[in-house]
Design a protein around this motif. Structure first.
Motif, PDB file in Angstrom:
ATOM      1  N   ALA A   1      -4.383 -12.018  11.991  1.00  0.00           N
ATOM      2  CA  ALA A   1      -3.132 -12.068  12.750  1.00  0.00           C
ATOM      3  C   ALA A   1      -3.303 -11.312  14.065  1.00  0.00           C
ATOM      4  N   PRO A   2      -2.687 -11.796  15.150  1.00  0.00           N
ATOM      5  CA  PRO A   2      -2.790 -11.084  16.431  1.00  0.00           C
ATOM      6  C   PRO A   2      -2.247  -9.669  16.307  1.00  0.00           C
ATOM      7  N   ALA A   3      -2.861  -8.744  17.014  1.00  0.00           N
ATOM      8  CA  ALA A   3      -2.421  -7.350  16.984  1.00  0.00           C
ATOM      9  C   ALA A   3      -2.973  -6.641  18.205  1.00  0.00           C
ATOM     10  N   VAL A   4      -2.290  -5.565  18.614  1.00  0.00           N
ATOM     11  CA  VAL A   4      -2.797  -4.755  19.714  1.00  0.00           C
ATOM     12  C   VAL A   4      -4.046  -4.027  19.227  1.00  0.00           C
ATOM     13  N   PRO A   5      -4.952  -3.662  20.135  1.00  0.00           N
ATOM     14  CA  PRO A   5      -6.198  -2.997  19.704  1.00  0.00           C
ATOM     15  C   PRO A   5      -5.953  -1.735  18.867  1.00  0.00           C
ATOM     16  N   LEU A   6      -4.915  -0.980  19.206  1.00  0.00           N
ATOM     17  CA  LEU A   6      -4.642   0.239  18.457  1.00  0.00           C
ATOM     18  C   LEU A   6      -4.297  -0.090  17.006  1.00  0.00           C
ATOM     19  N   GLN A   7      -3.553  -1.160  16.784  1.00  0.00           N
ATOM     20  CA  GLN A   7      -3.209  -1.555  15.421  1.00  0.00           C
ATOM     21  C   GLN A   7      -4.462  -1.945  14.640  1.00  0.00           C
ATOM     22  N   ARG A   8      -5.383  -2.640  15.290  1.00  0.00           N
ATOM     23  CA  ARG A   8      -6.624  -3.029  14.603  1.00  0.00           C
ATOM     24  C   ARG A   8      -7.443  -1.797  14.224  1.00  0.00           C
ATOM     25  N   ASP A   9      -7.491  -0.797  15.127  1.00  0.00           N
ATOM     26  CA  ASP A   9      -8.230   0.422  14.798  1.00  0.00           C
ATOM     27  C   ASP A   9      -7.548   1.166  13.656  1.00  0.00           C
ATOM     28  N   LEU A  10      -6.224   1.178  13.648  1.00  0.00           N
ATOM     29  CA  LEU A  10      -5.502   1.823  12.547  1.00  0.00           C
ATOM     30  C   LEU A  10      -5.757   1.091  11.236  1.00  0.00           C
ATOM     31  N   ASP A  11      -5.750  -0.230  11.257  1.00  0.00           N
ATOM     32  CA  ASP A  11      -6.044  -0.993  10.038  1.00  0.00           C
ATOM     33  C   ASP A  11      -7.441  -0.665   9.507  1.00  0.00           C
ATOM     34  N   ARG A  12      -8.390  -0.549  10.440  1.00  0.00           N
ATOM     35  CA  ARG A  12      -9.767  -0.223  10.021  1.00  0.00           C
ATOM     36  C   ARG A  12      -9.826   1.154   9.373  1.00  0.00           C
ATOM     37  N   LEU A  13      -9.141   2.128   9.964  1.00  0.00           N
ATOM     38  CA  LEU A  13      -9.147   3.479   9.405  1.00  0.00           C
ATOM     39  C   LEU A  13      -8.438   3.516   8.052  1.00  0.00           C
ATOM     40  N   GLN A  14      -7.353   2.776   7.931  1.00  0.00           N
ATOM     41  CA  GLN A  14      -6.636   2.750   6.649  1.00  0.00           C
ATOM     42  C   GLN A  14      -7.516   2.185   5.540  1.00  0.00           C
ATOM     43  N   ARG A  15      -8.273   1.149   5.867  1.00  0.00           N
ATOM     44  CA  ARG A  15      -9.160   0.579   4.850  1.00  0.00           C
ATOM     45  C   ARG A  15     -10.297   1.537   4.513  1.00  0.00           C
ATOM     46  N   ARG A  16     -10.881   2.161   5.517  1.00  0.00           N
ATOM     47  CA  ARG A  16     -12.021   3.051   5.273  1.00  0.00           C
ATOM     48  C   ARG A  16     -11.607   4.294   4.491  1.00  0.00           C
ATOM     49  N   LEU A  17     -10.428   4.825   4.784  1.00  0.00           N
ATOM     50  CA  LEU A  17      -9.962   6.034   4.120  1.00  0.00           C
ATOM     51  C   LEU A  17      -9.150   5.740   2.869  1.00  0.00           C
ATOM     52  N   ARG A  18      -9.010   4.457   2.552  1.00  0.00           N
ATOM     53  CA  ARG A  18      -8.260   4.039   1.357  1.00  0.00           C
ATOM     54  C   ARG A  18      -6.842   4.603   1.372  1.00  0.00           C
ATOM     55  N   LEU A  19      -6.191   4.445   2.511  1.00  0.00           N
ATOM     56  CA  LEU A  19      -4.792   4.837   2.681  1.00  0.00           C
ATOM     57  C   LEU A  19      -3.981   3.569   2.940  1.00  0.00           C
ATOM     58  N   ARG A  20      -3.620   2.898   1.895  1.00  0.00           N
ATOM     59  CA  ARG A  20      -2.900   1.635   2.036  1.00  0.00           C
ATOM     60  C   ARG A  20      -1.421   1.893   2.323  1.00  0.00           C
ATOM     61  N   PRO A  21      -0.855   1.259   3.348  1.00  0.00           N
ATOM     62  CA  PRO A  21       0.590   1.414   3.594  1.00  0.00           C
ATOM     63  C   PRO A  21       1.399   0.866   2.425  1.00  0.00           C
ATOM     64  N   GLU A  22       2.397   1.624   2.003  1.00  0.00           N
ATOM     65  CA  GLU A  22       3.246   1.233   0.893  1.00  0.00           C
ATOM     66  C   GLU A  22       4.696   1.502   1.251  1.00  0.00           C
ATOM     67  N   ALA A  23       5.586   0.627   0.746  1.00  0.00           N
ATOM     68  CA  ALA A  23       7.011   0.790   1.019  1.00  0.00           C
ATOM     69  C   ALA A  23       7.602   1.935   0.222  1.00  0.00           C
ATOM     70  N   ALA A  24       7.097   2.179  -0.973  1.00  0.00           N
ATOM     71  CA  ALA A  24       7.618   3.257  -1.820  1.00  0.00           C
ATOM     72  C   ALA A  24       7.082   4.601  -1.335  1.00  0.00           C
ATOM     73  N   GLU A  25       7.944   5.605  -1.371  1.00  0.00           N
ATOM     74  CA  GLU A  25       7.508   6.937  -0.973  1.00  0.00           C
ATOM     75  C   GLU A  25       6.589   7.524  -2.038  1.00  0.00           C
ATOM     76  N   ARG A  26       5.506   8.137  -1.599  1.00  0.00           N
ATOM     77  CA  ARG A  26       4.589   8.782  -2.534  1.00  0.00           C
ATOM     78  C   ARG A  26       4.042  10.050  -1.909  1.00  0.00           C
ATOM     79  N   GLU A  27       3.630  10.966  -2.765  1.00  0.00           N
ATOM     80  CA  GLU A  27       3.042  12.216  -2.305  1.00  0.00           C
ATOM     81  C   GLU A  27       1.528  12.110  -2.318  1.00  0.00           C
TER      82      GLU A  27
END
Length: 815
Positions: free
Chosen positions: A392-418
């Motif tokens: 999907a199209p995205a600004v470069p910053l969003q793509r870098d954030l997606d890459r970091l989220q995958r590498r650090l295993r920090l998946r965005p979730e709607a539910a609040e978690r600690e």
């Protein structure tokens, strides 16, 4: 050139309407409408499907066939030059628009969006200051069928019809009156014919204009519809839109009149993409929310074409069992029967959410509403969050954030978690830096929380929750850089230059260290040094010092060089030592209370600064010796505690800090209190001194509980205050003592009730109440040594001389 322009367009459509196009008026985000749309499209087999939405997103429609694009999702449009100006078009699995897109892709039929372009929508937002969001469907349409002129119609025209029919739920009215009627089951187009007639009557009753915005949108949709009819033929076009707009699209209008409405519209450059959405965001009625009360229930209805009530109550029973509530199959069977009976009594063909909720409350929850809150949160609303493919199209910053989220295993979730982080581990340290960098950029995905079980600087706790609006914040932050580190560095440097106060700069320095931005520190430190040299306000310096000193502690854990901060911090401390006593004189009550907080903050900062700087590391301001910092601050506290011109609350606090630090004995503290509470001292000033000495927490109360002399001084002063003065000082005293814990207040009350002659027995060892004796009770202290050693990790170790010394220290401390 607009669709339908040119000579051919003039001849074909100058006075022609949409002819025999299939107009499917829907309720946005309604599972009943979604099922009806699919049945109608299956029956009509159109050659093209037109959908209410921004036409710039046509090229994004093929992505809906990607298995990695999972609803709920939303179309995000933002202005290229102003990313913060944006609009969302949310779609869930039960949204008729999503069903129409999927049907077209499955059958190889072109699908197009026909609403007013987002370029005009966002430009309209900018020019209409009194309406931050346009009043029309998406982004402001909500769950209804379209926007109208009146406020009640703008929310939901179907609600008006349902209310007129005596129904309190528009979706249930749609299900009961339209879809579940016999003819509606045999004729897939009957529901849309009925709803079109109802909308026509509403527009005739309340006005067909619908406001300037609706008129412009409907003119554009008519132009798009004419163009599709010329391309595919009258009977080969299906339109899926809010039912409110169907009469306007059916109405015959002049082509030139529609073009005239669109002439001169403002526009701006826009980018569009798919972004994840959440069921919780659909619940909100304001902002970009859709105002859906029960998205989880709606999704269940669409996914359960047969026996929806039985399946729903089974899910409810499973949730309650997970929470250790006793729910048997017999409970579920009885709840199903009750829901069906309620539906029959209320004249509904099938049980709805209200009937199932009543059945759950009566049978599964035994009449209690407490479990219903959990059911609503987990099931009726739900934590579902969509996914968007990497293509999907995205600004470069969003793509870098997606890459970091995958590498650090920090998946965005709607539910609040600690999220508990140990900064000694590389992965956790990188996660911490990412979250702090995003906070610098205004992307508040995580909020710091208090760590449980540890106060060490190597431990961090975060509360994470991904909100769809954060995608806008990421796009907005894209102006600072194409990667998260680069963008955060540029933003920190800009914020340092634009900071208004010294405390802002020191706070920014702390955040840069937390975020691991060494490239931003030179600029921040230069601004900090310049501001510190020019600022003469002691209050500002006292606000700035704690954050700066906290930053010095991060070097060991985070591997950051904090040497440059030490010099600035020591310089600030020295200037505070010199300027604090004069600044504490001639203050009113509010200013004195604020200055007391500054004294507390500086006291804590000096202790941390001693640890961070260490003893005798070099010379000069960069490495002030341990003893000089400590002795300098103690001297300031002695001046504050003994100078009459200093505000009473500050004098009291200084005396307490000296007592806690062992700089004054209890006899001297009693002397200071006696002087402050003497008959010559005005009662209000004496009460302020007491607040400074024993206020702000339970520790002051415990001091009075354990020290009869101090309690006697307070008691004697209070009993000697006149009735008129007592009325004046009572609010201050009540504020002071109300901060104590209940047990502390009870103990103080018991001591005061017994009177001076009986307190010693209460405080003595024979009474069983903790207190101070003349000599140490080594036997009582030895009894707790095994537990203390266990807590300190010394249990089971072989005793040696050092251990003996440790035990002696523990005995003294515990006694």
């Amino acid at each position: 050139m607009e669709p339908g322009s040119g000579a051919a367009g003039e001849r074909a459509g100058e006075r022609s309407g949409p002819g025999e196009a299939l107009l499917l008026g829907v309720r946005h985000h309604g599972p009943g409408s979604a099922r009806a749309v699919r049945r109608a499209l299956d029956a009509a087999r159109p050659r093209t499907v037109l959908i209410e939405g921004p036409p710039e997103a046509d090229e994004l429609i093929p992505l809906a066939a990607d298995e990695n694009l999972r609803p709920p999702v939303a179309l995000l449009a933002h202005a290229v030059d102003e990313p913060g100006r944006s609009a969302f078009w949310p779609m869930a699995a039960f949204s008729p628009e999503w069903v129409a897109i999927r049907w077209a892709l499955e059958h190889g039929v072109p699908a197009r969006f026909i609403d007013l372009p987002a370029a005009h929508t966002l430009a309209w937002q900018r020019e209409t200051d009194e309406h931050p969001e346009p009043p029309g469907p998406p982004p402001g349409d909500g769950p209804g069928v379209g926007a109208g002129l009146r406020d009640d119609l703008r929310v939901d025209p179907l609600a008006t019809l349902a209310e007129a029919a005596g129904h309190d739920d528009p979706e249930r009215w749609w299900e009961d009156v339209v879809e579940h009627r016999g003819p509606g089951r045999r004729d897939p187009f009957a529901p849309f014919t009925a709803i079109e007639e109802a909308m026509t009557a509403l527009r005739e009753t309340y006005g067909a204009e619908g406001g300037e915005w609706d008129a412009v949108r409907e003119a554009y949709m008519r132009l798009q519809l004419r163009a599709a009819q010329r391309e595919f033929g009258d009977g080969a076009v299906a339109v899926v839109c809010g039912a409110w707009h169907v009469p306007a699209l059916r109405r015959r209008t002049a082509l030139t009149a529609d073009r005239a409405l669109l002439k001169g519209l403002p526009r701006t450059r826009t980018d569009l993409t798919w972004v994840p959405w959440t069921h919780r965001r659909l619940v909100r009625a304001g902002g970009y929310g859709a105002g859906i009360d029960s998205p989880g229930w709606y999704a269940h209805l669409l996914a359960s074409p047969d026996r929806p009530v039985e399946r729903w109550l089974t899910r409810v029973a499973g949730l309650l069992r997970e929470e250790d509530r006793v729910v048997s199959p017999a409970h579920v069977i009885e709840a199903v029967r009750l829901a069906e009976t309620l539906a029959a009594l209320r004249g509904r063909p099938l049980p709805g959410l209200s009937e199932t909720t009543d059945a759950v409350r009566a049978v599964l929850c035994e009449g209690s509403d407490v479990p219903l809150a959990l059911i609503r949160d987990r099931l009726v609303v739900g934590d579902d969050m969509g996914e968007v493919p990497a293509t999907a199209p995205a600004v470069p910053l969003q793509r870098d954030l997606d890459r970091l989220q995958r590498r650090l295993r920090l998946r965005p979730e709607a539910a609040e978690r600690e999220l508990e982080l140990d900064l000694r581990k590389e992965t956790d340290s990188e996660r911490s830096r990412l979250l702090h960098r995003l906070r610098l950029l205004g992307v508040r995905w995580g909020e710091p929380a208090v760590s449980r079980g540890s106060t060490g600087t190597f431990r961090e706790t975060w509360r994470l929750r991904w909100e769809p609006e954060l995608s806008v914040r990421v796009a907005e932050a894209g102006v600072w850089g194409t990667t998260v580190p680069a963008a955060a560095t540029a933003r920190a440097e800009a914020d340092a230059v634009a900071a208004r106060g010294l405390a802002e700069v020191t706070g920014l320095a702390e955040r840069c260290l937390l975020a691991g931005l060494p490239d931003a520190l030179p600029t921040v430190m230069q601004v900090l040094a310049d501001r510190a040299a020019l600022d003469t306000d002691v209050g500002h310096l006292a606000q700035a010092l704690p954050a700066l000193v906290r930053s010095l502690r991060y070097g060991d854990v985070r591997g950051t060089d904090t040497g440059a901060l030490a010099g600035v911090a020591a310089g600030l401390a020295e200037r505070i030592f010199v300027g604090l006593p004069p600044a504490c004189a001639a203050l009113d009550a509010d200013a004195a209370d604020e200055m007391r907080r500054h004294v507390d903050a500086v006291h804590g900062a000096v202790g941390l600064l001693e640890e961070a700087v260490g003893p005798e590391r070099g010379t000069g301001l960069h490495t002030r010796p341990h003893a000089r910092l400590r002795d300098g601050w103690r001297a300031v506290l002695r001046v504050l505690s003994g100078r009459d011109s200093v505000a009473a609350v500050v004098r009291g606090r200084a005396a307490r800090l000296l007592l806690d630090g062992g700089e004054v004995e209890r006899d001297e503290a009693a002397l200071l209190m006696g002087l402050a509470l003497s008959r010559g001292t005005p009662p209000a000033e004496a009460a302020a001194w007491i607040e400074g000495f024993v206020g702000d927490g339970a520790d002051g109360g415990l001091l009075l509980v354990h020290d009869e002399r101090l309690l006697g001084l307070v008691d004697g002063w209070l009993t000697g205050v006149s009735a008129e003065a007592f009325t004046d000082v009572l609010p201050l005293l009540r504020r002071t003592f109300s901060a104590y814990e209940t047990g502390v207040r009870r103990s103080l009350g018991e001591l005061v009730r017994r009177g001076p002659g009986e307190r010693s027995s209460v405080l003595g060892a024979d009474s069983g109440t903790a207190g101070f004796a003349d000599d140490l009770d080594a036997g009582r202290a030895d009894a707790v040594l095994p537990v203390v050693r266990l807590l300190l990790g010394l249990d089971g170790e072989q005793l040696n001389d050092t251990d003996t010394d440790t035990d002696d220290q523990l005995t003294t401390a515990t006694t």
